[in-house]
Design a protein around this motif. Structure first.
Motif, PDB file in Angstrom:
ATOM      1  N   VAL A 167       0.824  -1.216   0.000  1.00 26.38           N
ATOM      2  CA  VAL A 167       0.000   0.000   0.000  1.00 26.38           C
ATOM      3  C   VAL A 167       0.855   1.262   0.000  1.00 26.38           C
ATOM      4  CG1 VAL A 167      -1.757   1.288   1.263  1.00 26.38           C
ATOM      5  CG2 VAL A 167      -1.863  -1.216   1.173  1.00 26.38           C
ATOM      6  N   LYS A 168       1.929   1.252   0.765  1.00 27.52           N
ATOM      7  CA  LYS A 168       2.786   2.434   0.856  1.00 27.52           C
ATOM      8  C   LYS A 168       3.411   2.751  -0.495  1.00 27.52           C
ATOM      9  CE  LYS A 168       6.480   4.457   3.670  1.00 27.52           C
ATOM     10  NZ  LYS A 168       7.418   4.217   4.808  1.00 27.52           N
ATOM     11  N   TYR A 169       3.891   1.729  -1.214  1.00 27.39           N
ATOM     12  CA  TYR A 169       4.487   1.973  -2.521  1.00 27.39           C
ATOM     13  C   TYR A 169       3.448   2.492  -3.505  1.00 27.39           C
ATOM     14  CZ  TYR A 169       5.723   1.239  -7.306  1.00 27.39           C
ATOM     15  OH  TYR A 169       5.897   1.447  -8.653  1.00 27.39           O
ATOM     16  N   LEU A 170       2.248   1.902  -3.515  1.00 24.67           N
ATOM     17  CA  LEU A 170       1.220   2.324  -4.469  1.00 24.67           C
ATOM     18  C   LEU A 170       0.808   3.775  -4.230  1.00 24.67           C
ATOM     19  CD1 LEU A 170      -1.032  -0.853  -4.754  1.00 24.67           C
ATOM     20  CD2 LEU A 170       0.652   0.008  -6.397  1.00 24.67           C
ATOM     21  N   ALA A 171       0.818   4.210  -2.956  1.00 32.96           N
ATOM     22  CA  ALA A 171       0.518   5.607  -2.663  1.00 32.96           C
ATOM     23  C   ALA A 171       1.625   6.504  -3.212  1.00 32.96           C
ATOM     24  CB  ALA A 171       0.369   5.804  -1.158  1.00 32.96           C
ATOM     25  N   PHE A 172       2.885   6.064  -3.060  1.00 35.21           N
ATOM     26  CA  PHE A 172       4.019   6.806  -3.615  1.00 35.21           C
ATOM     27  C   PHE A 172       3.917   6.856  -5.136  1.00 35.21           C
ATOM     28  CE2 PHE A 172       8.199   6.308  -5.665  1.00 35.21           C
ATOM     29  CZ  PHE A 172       8.795   7.508  -5.314  1.00 35.21           C
ATOM     30  N   ARG A 173       3.553   5.733  -5.749  1.00 38.34           N
ATOM     31  CA  ARG A 173       3.446   5.673  -7.197  1.00 38.34           C
ATOM     32  C   ARG A 173       2.394   6.643  -7.716  1.00 38.34           C
ATOM     33  NH1 ARG A 173       1.135   3.705 -11.738  1.00 38.34           N
ATOM     34  NH2 ARG A 173       2.458   2.559 -13.207  1.00 38.34           N
ATOM     35  N   GLU A 174       1.255   6.666  -7.065  1.00 37.57           N
ATOM     36  CA  GLU A 174       0.183   7.568  -7.486  1.00 37.57           C
ATOM     37  C   GLU A 174       0.633   9.023  -7.401  1.00 37.57           C
ATOM     38  OE1 GLU A 174      -4.535   8.501  -6.509  1.00 37.57           O
ATOM     39  OE2 GLU A 174      -3.393   7.118  -5.248  1.00 37.57           O
ATOM     40  N   LYS A 175       1.389   9.324  -6.363  1.00 39.91           N
ATOM     41  CA  LYS A 175       1.852  10.692  -6.173  1.00 39.91           C
ATOM     42  C   LYS A 175       2.817  11.112  -7.275  1.00 39.91           C
ATOM     43  CE  LYS A 175       4.259  13.656  -2.828  1.00 39.91           C
ATOM     44  NZ  LYS A 175       4.886  13.712  -1.484  1.00 39.91           N
ATOM     45  N   VAL A 176       3.840  10.302  -7.533  1.00 34.87           N
ATOM     46  CA  VAL A 176       4.877  10.712  -8.489  1.00 34.87           C
ATOM     47  C   VAL A 176       4.410  10.627  -9.935  1.00 34.87           C
ATOM     48  CG1 VAL A 176       6.741  10.094  -6.916  1.00 34.87           C
ATOM     49  CG2 VAL A 176       5.935   8.407  -8.579  1.00 34.87           C
ATOM     50  N   HIS A 177       3.273   9.958 -10.190  1.00 39.14           N
ATOM     51  CA  HIS A 177       2.750   9.894 -11.549  1.00 39.14           C
ATOM     52  C   HIS A 177       1.791  11.039 -11.863  1.00 39.14           C
ATOM     53  CE1 HIS A 177       4.580   5.932 -11.898  1.00 39.14           C
ATOM     54  NE2 HIS A 177       4.255   5.943 -13.171  1.00 39.14           N
ATOM     55  N   GLN A 178       1.599  11.957 -10.934  1.00 42.68           N
ATOM     56  CA  GLN A 178       0.743  13.103 -11.217  1.00 42.68           C
ATOM     57  C   GLN A 178       1.410  13.993 -12.269  1.00 42.68           C
ATOM     58  OE1 GLN A 178      -1.186  15.020  -7.772  1.00 42.68           O
ATOM     59  NE2 GLN A 178      -0.161  13.471  -6.516  1.00 42.68           N
ATOM     60  N   PRO A 179       0.717  14.267 -13.372  1.00 42.91           N
ATOM     61  CA  PRO A 179       1.319  15.040 -14.471  1.00 42.91           C
ATOM     62  C   PRO A 179       1.889  16.384 -14.029  1.00 42.91           C
ATOM     63  CG  PRO A 179      -0.741  14.052 -15.182  1.00 42.91           C
ATOM     64  CD  PRO A 179      -0.639  13.816 -13.700  1.00 42.91           C
ATOM     65  N   TRP A 180       1.190  17.092 -13.145  1.00 44.89           N
ATOM     66  CA  TRP A 180       1.677  18.418 -12.751  1.00 44.89           C
ATOM     67  C   TRP A 180       2.992  18.326 -11.998  1.00 44.89           C
ATOM     68  CZ3 TRP A 180       2.825  19.902  -7.829  1.00 44.89           C
ATOM     69  CH2 TRP A 180       2.298  19.133  -6.765  1.00 44.89           C
ATOM     70  N   LEU A 181       3.146  17.255 -11.171  1.00 47.41           N
ATOM     71  CA  LEU A 181       4.378  17.094 -10.405  1.00 47.41           C
ATOM     72  C   LEU A 181       5.541  16.741 -11.324  1.00 47.41           C
ATOM     73  CD1 LEU A 181       5.600  17.101  -7.578  1.00 47.41           C
ATOM     74  CD2 LEU A 181       5.030  14.670  -7.395  1.00 47.41           C
ATOM     75  N   GLN A 182       5.297  15.881 -12.301  1.00 52.32           N
ATOM     76  CA  GLN A 182       6.343  15.534 -13.254  1.00 52.32           C
ATOM     77  C   GLN A 182       6.706  16.739 -14.117  1.00 52.32           C
ATOM     78  OE1 GLN A 182       5.749  11.969 -15.503  1.00 52.32           O
ATOM     79  NE2 GLN A 182       5.365  10.695 -13.709  1.00 52.32           N
ATOM     80  N   TRP A 183       5.716  17.570 -14.451  1.00 53.21           N
ATOM     81  CA  TRP A 183       5.974  18.775 -15.242  1.00 53.21           C
ATOM     82  C   TRP A 183       6.930  19.696 -14.491  1.00 53.21           C
ATOM     83  CZ3 TRP A 183       5.527  24.047 -14.866  1.00 53.21           C
ATOM     84  CH2 TRP A 183       5.560  24.781 -16.063  1.00 53.21           C
ATOM     85  N   VAL A 184       6.672  19.889 -13.190  1.00 54.64           N
ATOM     86  CA  VAL A 184       7.537  20.738 -12.368  1.00 54.64           C
ATOM     87  C   VAL A 184       8.927  20.122 -12.232  1.00 54.64           C
ATOM     88  CG1 VAL A 184       7.911  21.651 -10.042  1.00 54.64           C
ATOM     89  CG2 VAL A 184       5.633  21.767 -11.080  1.00 54.64           C
TER      90      VAL A 184
END
Length: 252
Positions: free
Chosen positions: A123-140
């Motif tokens: 669960v902890k990894y999947l939460a991290f994965r969801e966070k870092v795959h957010q387009p706005w975060l990757q754009w920044v």
């Protein structure tokens, strides 16, 4: 003709023996294939397509030479190289696949993916994965200076290593019910993935249907390749330089 699948090489300047095995594979074996599928975690960590290091350029050149020779090359992002994007593909001729893609392997419909999405107990990894795959975060992130990105990545890698040391191994394996759910969703009875570093060929029944899940191996101690043609499907290893061991596990 053959189709080849690899994953979890974790290429890095710190592991030249893995890089040498990969280069030998991509120069001598992959050009004889019809297609090569890289199912994630090609790199120990890919900081961004703006990586101008000699190491990154070497890998780009190897893929460009392969695709220029006429071999189709497909890439699925893993948890270590989710930042690999369009620029890398434009520079190398590699085609980026979705997280889950159905392909035709000599008449068989197969679902290919990295495999991390199947580990629903982590669960902890999947939460991290969801966070870092957010387009706005990757754009920044992609617009930060490369040296800043390297510092961030180094910190994240340290946190990941610490977290893995305290996890039960079963948590980091796939959840069988999720495997069956995803195979029903995509209407396939063959799945190919990496991520877990547990190479094997699993056969099971789901709703009365015979299914097969093939897990690719990592490249920590030897190369690992899924070799497919019209006659056979086999998990094989490729020895590092100076080693002679090589074996395979037949599917058919």
């Amino acid at each position: 003709m053959t189709t080849l699948f690899i994953s979890d090489l974790h290429l890095s300047p710190a592991t030249p023996e893995i890089t040498a095995c990969f280069i030998k594979f991509i120069r001598e074996e992959a050009p004889q294939a019809e297609a090569l599928y890289v199912l994630g975690d090609l790199f120990e960590f890919w900081t961004g397509d703006d990586d101008k290091s000699d190491f990154a350029e070497t890998i780009r050149q190897e893929f460009k030479a392969l695709t220029d020779s006429g071999v189709k090359c497909y890439f699925t992002q893993g948890n270590r190289d989710f930042l690999l994007g369009k620029r890398f593909c434009q520079q190398t001729g590699v085609e980026l696949l979705d997280d889950m893609s159905v392909i035709n392997v000599y008449g068989k419909r197969a679902l290919v993916l990295h495999g991390d999405l199947l580990c629903t107990e982590d669960v902890k990894y999947l939460a991290f994965r969801e966070k870092v795959h957010q387009p706005w975060l990757q754009w920044v992130f992609n617009r930060l200076p490369f040296w800043v990105k390297e510092k961030i990545v180094s910190k994240v890698q340290g946190e990941i290593r610490d977290d893995k040391q305290h996890k039960d191994l079963t948590i980091m394996d796939v959840t069988q019910s999720e495997v069956e759910r995803v195979m029903r969703q995509y209407d396939v009875n063959l799945m190919i993935h990496g991520h877990t570093h547990r190479p094997d060929i699993h056969r099971f029944k789901a709703n009365g249907v015979e299914c097969t899940r093939i897990v690719l191996g990592d490249w920590y101690e030897q190369g690992s390749v899924l070799f497919c043609n019209t006659e056979t499907t086999e998990l094989q290893t490729r020895p590092f330089e100076g080693s002679s061991r090589e074996h395979g596990q037949l599917l058919s």
